[in-house]
Design a protein around this motif. Sequence first.
Motif, PDB file in Angstrom:
ATOM      1  N   TYR A 201      47.499   4.407   6.513  1.00 30.40           N
ATOM      2  CA  TYR A 201      47.797   3.186   7.811  1.00 30.40           C
ATOM      3  C   TYR A 201      48.638   4.256   8.907  1.00 30.40           C
ATOM      4  O   TYR A 201      49.515   4.603   9.368  1.00 30.40           O
ATOM      5  N   LEU A 218      39.610 -10.400  12.241  1.00 31.62           N
ATOM      6  CA  LEU A 218      40.048 -10.275  10.885  1.00 31.62           C
ATOM      7  C   LEU A 218      40.270 -11.724  10.537  1.00 31.62           C
ATOM      8  O   LEU A 218      40.255 -11.076   9.152  1.00 31.62           O
ATOM      9  N   HIS A 222      38.799 -12.278   7.006  1.00 32.21           N
ATOM     10  CA  HIS A 222      40.176 -13.002   5.422  1.00 32.21           C
ATOM     11  C   HIS A 222      39.928 -13.962   5.061  1.00 32.21           C
ATOM     12  O   HIS A 222      39.212 -14.368   3.648  1.00 32.21           O
ATOM     13  N   GLY A 263      43.736  -5.073   9.850  1.00 33.76           N
ATOM     14  CA  GLY A 263      44.727  -5.840   8.939  1.00 33.76           C
ATOM     15  C   GLY A 263      46.127  -6.241   9.760  1.00 33.76           C
ATOM     16  O   GLY A 263      46.249  -4.992  10.997  1.00 33.76           O
ATOM     17  N   CYS A 264      46.189  -7.628   9.555  1.00 33.68           N
ATOM     18  CA  CYS A 264      47.235  -7.964  10.900  1.00 33.68           C
ATOM     19  C   CYS A 264      47.659  -9.493   9.949  1.00 33.68           C
ATOM     20  O   CYS A 264      47.484  -9.690   9.244  1.00 33.68           O
ATOM     21  N   TYR A 279      47.491 -14.445   8.172  1.00 37.83           N
ATOM     22  CA  TYR A 279      46.875 -12.854   7.964  1.00 37.83           C
ATOM     23  C   TYR A 279      45.400 -13.315   7.886  1.00 37.83           C
ATOM     24  O   TYR A 279      44.789 -13.710   7.434  1.00 37.83           O
ATOM     25  N   PHE A 281      42.155  -9.858   8.090  1.00 37.44           N
ATOM     26  CA  PHE A 281      41.716  -7.928   7.548  1.00 37.44           C
ATOM     27  C   PHE A 281      40.308  -8.365   6.887  1.00 37.44           C
ATOM     28  O   PHE A 281      39.500  -8.943   7.017  1.00 37.44           O
ATOM     29  N   ASP A 282      39.939  -6.618   7.570  1.00 37.81           N
ATOM     30  CA  ASP A 282      38.686  -6.304   7.582  1.00 37.81           C
ATOM     31  C   ASP A 282      37.844  -6.555   6.227  1.00 37.81           C
ATOM     32  O   ASP A 282      38.224  -4.845   5.660  1.00 37.81           O
ATOM     33  N   HIS A 283      37.193  -7.017   5.481  1.00 41.55           N
ATOM     34  CA  HIS A 283      37.082  -7.195   4.580  1.00 41.55           C
ATOM     35  C   HIS A 283      35.925  -6.019   4.018  1.00 41.55           C
ATOM     36  O   HIS A 283      35.229  -5.978   3.136  1.00 41.55           O
ATOM     37  N   ALA A 287      40.854  -3.466  -0.155  1.00 42.94           N
ATOM     38  CA  ALA A 287      42.632  -3.740   0.507  1.00 42.94           C
ATOM     39  C   ALA A 287      42.372  -3.524  -0.667  1.00 42.94           C
ATOM     40  O   ALA A 287      42.711  -4.537  -2.229  1.00 42.94           O
ATOM     41  N   GLU A 291      47.970  -4.380   1.092  1.00 45.06           N
ATOM     42  CA  GLU A 291      48.528  -4.786   2.813  1.00 45.06           C
ATOM     43  C   GLU A 291      48.540  -6.162   2.981  1.00 45.06           C
ATOM     44  O   GLU A 291      49.991  -5.775   4.149  1.00 45.06           O
ATOM     45  N   TYR A 292      48.027  -6.955   2.489  1.00 48.40           N
ATOM     46  CA  TYR A 292      48.630  -8.280   2.394  1.00 48.40           C
ATOM     47  C   TYR A 292      49.875  -8.620   2.485  1.00 48.40           C
ATOM     48  O   TYR A 292      50.723  -9.069   3.378  1.00 48.40           O
TER      49      TYR A 292
END
Length: 379
Positions: A201, A218, A222, A263-264, A279, A281-283, A287, A291-292
């Motif tokens: 990443y 995102l 999530h 992710g963010c 949090y 994330f593009d699931h 993942a 990343e989490y």
Amino acid sequence: MNIEVVKSLDGVESDSWDALAGGSFYASHAWMAYQERDPASSVRYVLIRDAEKRLVAGVPVYLVDSEASGMYDPARLFPDMPQQNRTLERTVLVGNRRGYANRIPTVEGLAQRQDVIRQLVEAVNLIAAEEADGQAWWLYLNESDAEALSPYASDSLPRLLAADCAIALPGTSFEDYLGSGSSNMRRQVRKDRQAFTAAGYSCSEQPFADCWDDISPLIASHQQHHGEPADPDFIRALMRDQSEATQDTGVVHACHKGGRMVGCTLTYVTTREVTSRAYGFDHRQPADAAEYFELLYYRPMEAAYRTGASRLHLGIGTLQPKIRRGADVFLLWGLRTGTALDDDPGAARAHNSARWQRLAGEMGRAAEKAASPFLTTAL
């Protein structure tokens, strides 16, 4: 002491209010400004100033006409408690209404703090009597403030609600954090970070105001991934409102693939702590590279060390992953002031016992450290 009640913090300097917050973002002027925007409630701020007109204490009092969250609805939180017949369909909530981290805001070192708390309670109870059913609920208080409030509770035991988590950040670098933990913790963190690095990443750190629109889908993705309601348009409006209200306190840590944010974590920063708020994330893609933990824990920690903050606030829930990475656990409580009702102490103790057993099971060996004499009196 002079007591004043106002309907907005617009006329209260942010520095004066934040001096009461003890470094907690969820007690800050910025977060209060965001909560003022909620159309389902109105707010009164009880302010106490000393003889020199210095603000020494203050608390928000929310008059809630419609509560969407069961976590902030006393009737759903405590179904065994008697509910007074209401002439107004309204609930009074005292203190931070979102974030599950409440405190009684007073300036540090206040010599007459207990007497000031009494004055705050009297003013809050008067608002509750005039605006609702006479009851005021103080939810998600830390244990020391719950104990200070207990003498003024309306003939009821404090109710155990949840367990809050924060990671202390000793020293001056991420390596100091690693060195403060067990060998198992260090092994876990290094495994997480190696997996993330291997995934290739690219990463960024941006002001929330610059990317609230980018992180909205995102966060919705999530939440949907975990079975929670998440209308993308609602999340987008929520993020926009938070960004406008909290201004420059929000920072986003993100990871990217192919030039696209995937992710963010939205964090909020005070002089003392960094709070990981949300949090995303593009699931649609896997993942599986920690990343989490990289975005919610480790990069916010590194940012905290750069700014001089001394802890990472992670909030309630999912206790074991937090504990394995060095988090301390703190119990959170709910109390009621105002109109006294015939609360059953046996029911309160049963509630507390059941909640403690569940939380202790989630904590594992950390439960022994989280237990306290205050807990014992409530069981």
